[in-house]
Design an enzyme around this catalytic site. Structure first.
Site, PDB file in Angstrom:
ATOM      1  N   TYR A  33       0.820  -1.210   0.000  1.00 53.52           N
ATOM      2  CA  TYR A  33       0.000   0.000   0.000  1.00 53.52           C
ATOM      3  C   TYR A  33       0.850   1.255   0.000  1.00 53.52           C
ATOM      4  O   TYR A  33       2.061   1.186   0.179  1.00 53.52           O
ATOM      5  CB  TYR A  33      -0.960  -0.013   1.189  1.00 53.52           C
ATOM      6  CG  TYR A  33      -0.342   0.315   2.526  1.00 53.52           C
ATOM      7  CD1 TYR A  33       0.530  -0.568   3.170  1.00 53.52           C
ATOM      8  CD2 TYR A  33      -0.611   1.526   3.164  1.00 53.52           C
ATOM      9  CE1 TYR A  33       1.097  -0.256   4.399  1.00 53.52           C
ATOM     10  CE2 TYR A  33      -0.046   1.843   4.398  1.00 53.52           C
ATOM     11  CZ  TYR A  33       0.804   0.943   5.004  1.00 53.52           C
ATOM     12  OH  TYR A  33       1.363   1.265   6.209  1.00 53.52           O
ATOM     13  N   ARG A  52       8.144   4.033  -4.757  1.00 57.07           N
ATOM     14  CA  ARG A  52       8.239   3.021  -3.694  1.00 57.07           C
ATOM     15  C   ARG A  52       7.228   1.904  -3.922  1.00 57.07           C
ATOM     16  O   ARG A  52       7.521   0.731  -3.671  1.00 57.07           O
ATOM     17  CB  ARG A  52       8.038   3.648  -2.320  1.00 57.07           C
ATOM     18  CG  ARG A  52       8.214   2.625  -1.192  1.00 57.07           C
ATOM     19  CD  ARG A  52       8.167   3.239   0.185  1.00 57.07           C
ATOM     20  NE  ARG A  52       6.895   3.867   0.454  1.00 57.07           N
ATOM     21  CZ  ARG A  52       6.649   4.660   1.484  1.00 57.07           C
ATOM     22  NH1 ARG A  52       7.600   4.916   2.368  1.00 57.07           N
ATOM     23  NH2 ARG A  52       5.458   5.192   1.657  1.00 57.07           N
ATOM     24  N   ARG A 100      -7.543 -20.525  -2.502  1.00 55.09           N
ATOM     25  CA  ARG A 100      -6.582 -20.355  -1.408  1.00 55.09           C
ATOM     26  C   ARG A 100      -5.448 -21.377  -1.478  1.00 55.09           C
ATOM     27  O   ARG A 100      -5.678 -22.585  -1.450  1.00 55.09           O
ATOM     28  CB  ARG A 100      -7.290 -20.474  -0.049  1.00 55.09           C
ATOM     29  CG  ARG A 100      -6.370 -20.158   1.119  1.00 55.09           C
ATOM     30  CD  ARG A 100      -7.086 -20.205   2.466  1.00 55.09           C
ATOM     31  NE  ARG A 100      -6.165 -19.873   3.543  1.00 55.09           N
ATOM     32  CZ  ARG A 100      -5.310 -20.745   4.090  1.00 55.09           C
ATOM     33  NH1 ARG A 100      -5.288 -21.999   3.680  1.00 55.09           N
ATOM     34  NH2 ARG A 100      -4.484 -20.344   5.058  1.00 55.09           N
ATOM     35  N   LYS A 148       6.471  -2.208   1.788  1.00 54.80           N
ATOM     36  CA  LYS A 148       5.318  -1.612   2.487  1.00 54.80           C
ATOM     37  C   LYS A 148       4.092  -2.513   2.362  1.00 54.80           C
ATOM     38  O   LYS A 148       3.174  -2.242   1.584  1.00 54.80           O
ATOM     39  CB  LYS A 148       5.052  -0.207   1.928  1.00 54.80           C
ATOM     40  CG  LYS A 148       4.183   0.649   2.827  1.00 54.80           C
ATOM     41  CD  LYS A 148       4.232   2.087   2.382  1.00 54.80           C
ATOM     42  CE  LYS A 148       3.202   2.957   3.038  1.00 54.80           C
ATOM     43  NZ  LYS A 148       3.301   3.032   4.488  1.00 54.80           N
ATOM     44  N   GLU A 180      12.085   2.126  14.273  1.00 56.58           N
ATOM     45  CA  GLU A 180      11.249   3.235  13.791  1.00 56.58           C
ATOM     46  C   GLU A 180       9.975   3.270  14.626  1.00 56.58           C
ATOM     47  O   GLU A 180       9.785   2.459  15.532  1.00 56.58           O
ATOM     48  CB  GLU A 180      10.928   3.064  12.303  1.00 56.58           C
ATOM     49  CG  GLU A 180      10.236   1.762  11.976  1.00 56.58           C
ATOM     50  CD  GLU A 180      10.109   1.492  10.478  1.00 56.58           C
ATOM     51  OE1 GLU A 180      10.010   2.451   9.683  1.00 56.58           O
ATOM     52  OE2 GLU A 180      10.081   0.305  10.106  1.00 56.58           O
TER      53      GLU A 180
HETATM   54  N1  PMP Z   1       7.786   3.583   8.871  1.00 50.34           N
HETATM   55  C1  PMP Z   1       6.656   2.860   8.903  1.00 50.34           C
HETATM   56  C2  PMP Z   1       6.655   1.536   9.585  1.00 50.34           C
HETATM   57  C3  PMP Z   1       5.480   3.353   8.299  1.00 50.34           C
HETATM   58  O1  PMP Z   1       4.331   2.620   8.316  1.00 50.34           O
HETATM   59  C4  PMP Z   1       5.500   4.633   7.681  1.00 50.34           C
HETATM   60  C5  PMP Z   1       4.258   5.231   7.069  1.00 50.34           C
HETATM   61  N2  PMP Z   1       3.645   4.433   6.160  1.00 50.34           N
HETATM   62  C6  PMP Z   1       6.710   5.350   7.679  1.00 50.34           C
HETATM   63  C7  PMP Z   1       7.834   4.797   8.275  1.00 50.34           C
HETATM   64  C8  PMP Z   1       6.809   6.706   7.026  1.00 50.34           C
HETATM   65  O2  PMP Z   1       6.809   6.598   5.643  1.00 50.34           O
HETATM   66  P1  PMP Z   1       6.261   7.777   4.723  1.00 50.34           P
HETATM   67  O3  PMP Z   1       7.065   8.998   5.092  1.00 50.34           O
HETATM   68  O4  PMP Z   1       6.544   7.326   3.350  1.00 50.34           O
HETATM   69  O5  PMP Z   1       4.822   7.932   5.045  1.00 50.34           O
END
Ligand code: PMP
Length: 285
Positions: A33, A52, A100, A148, A180
């Site tokens: 996403y 991305r 599935r 992502k 993070e």
């Molecule tokens: N780290 C994680 C785990 C996230 O889910 C996000 C936001 N989706 C970010 C960092 C920040 O990414 P962005 O600046 O592209 O929104």
């Protein structure tokens, strides 16, 4: 009011939008996403999000559902059809619907593409004025955090742990170092004014806002260091903050109950938020 959403080549009222129960996004979290912010009816950092997305799809051997130009057109259509001035556009691509099976279905399975808008006040924010509180939690996610994916259960649990502790969010820690935030990248500012954030690897998401903010900080001749840091170092830092597409630059005023710096949003985080908002509005599509 019902929104107009996009599902597999169709614009529909949200109550009429349907996805198969065999969709692999639903059954296996086999999907990726992006979230792009909208200010003044325009897209912030669209190019970064589209690049991305292409990378996430490629890492998972997933087909691109359409071209980047088509994606831009869908985003713009949704902004127009929903009269969206400020908020977010959520986009999800899954490997599509198939019987599935853990093994991926044949390559001609059509990917599912869904987009919808969320109207939200994001530029003016009470949280950015007051700063937010975070707690630390162990990072218990999988190892490919650079992709992502829609596997967001652990980050969701992390937000609930923060809420239960009376905080706003959580920073995740692995091998003693902060990776993070649950949905954002993490930073501190040292007492000599250096902005510190973890280097890029498979251990964190490569934030689009992170890339833009680091560029802008560099151009403003601020000092930068890309390296891991501990919760203890962060608690004793001059400032701390996070970045993401929906929160831009958000100051952090306490970590595990310990005040960071003066306990109020710091000047560097405030300045970066201003620069980011100003520059990204100018470059918006
Ligand atoms: N780290 C994680 C785990 C996230 O889910 C996000 C936001 N989706 C970010 C960092 C920040 O990414 P962005 O600046 O592209 O929104």
């Amino acid at each position: 009011m019902s929104r107009t959403v996009y599902v597999n080549e169709e614009y529909l009222p949200e109550e009429d939008a349907k996805i198969s129960i065999f969709d692999r996004g639903f059954l296996f979290a086999d999907g990726v996403y992006e979230v792009t912010s909208v200010l003044d009816g325009k897209l912030i950092d669209f190019d970064g999000h589209a690049k991305r997305l292409a990378r996430s799809l490629n890492e998972l051997d997933m087909q691109e559902p359409c071209t980047e130009e088509e994606l831009l057109e869908i985003h713009r259509q949704l902004i127009a059809r929903n009269d969206l001035n400020e908020g977010l556009i959520y986009l999800q691509v899954t490997r599509g619907a198939a019987d599935r099976d853990f093994v991926y279905p044949s390559a001609d399975t059509k990917p599912t593409l869904v987009l919808f808008t969320q109207a939200k006040q994001i530029a003016i924010s009470a949280a950015a004025d007051s700063g937010i509180k975070v707690i630390s939690i162990p990072d218990e996610r999988w190892g490919r955090r650079d992709i992502k994916t829609v596997q967001l259960l652990y980050p969701s649990m992390g937000k609930m742990m923060a809420k239960a502790a009376g905080a706003d969010d959580a920073w995740m820690v692995e091998d003693g170092f902060v990776t993070e935030g649950t949905s954002n990248n993490a930073y501190i500012v040292t007492h000599d004014g250096t902005i510190v954030t973890r280097h890029l690897s498979t251990e964190i998401l490569h934030g689009i806002t992170r890339a833009a903010v680091l560029n802008m900080a560099n151009e403003a001749q601020m000092k930068l260091e890309e390296r891991p840091f501990t919760i203890k170092e962060a608690q004793h830092a001059a400032e701390a903050f996070i970045t993401s597409a929906s929160s831009f630059v958000m100051p952090i005023v306490s970590i595990d109950g310990a005040a960071v710096g003066t306990g109020a949003p710091g000047p560097i985080a405030k300045r970066l938020r201003e620069i980011y908002l100003e520059e990204s509005r100018k470059a918006a599509l």
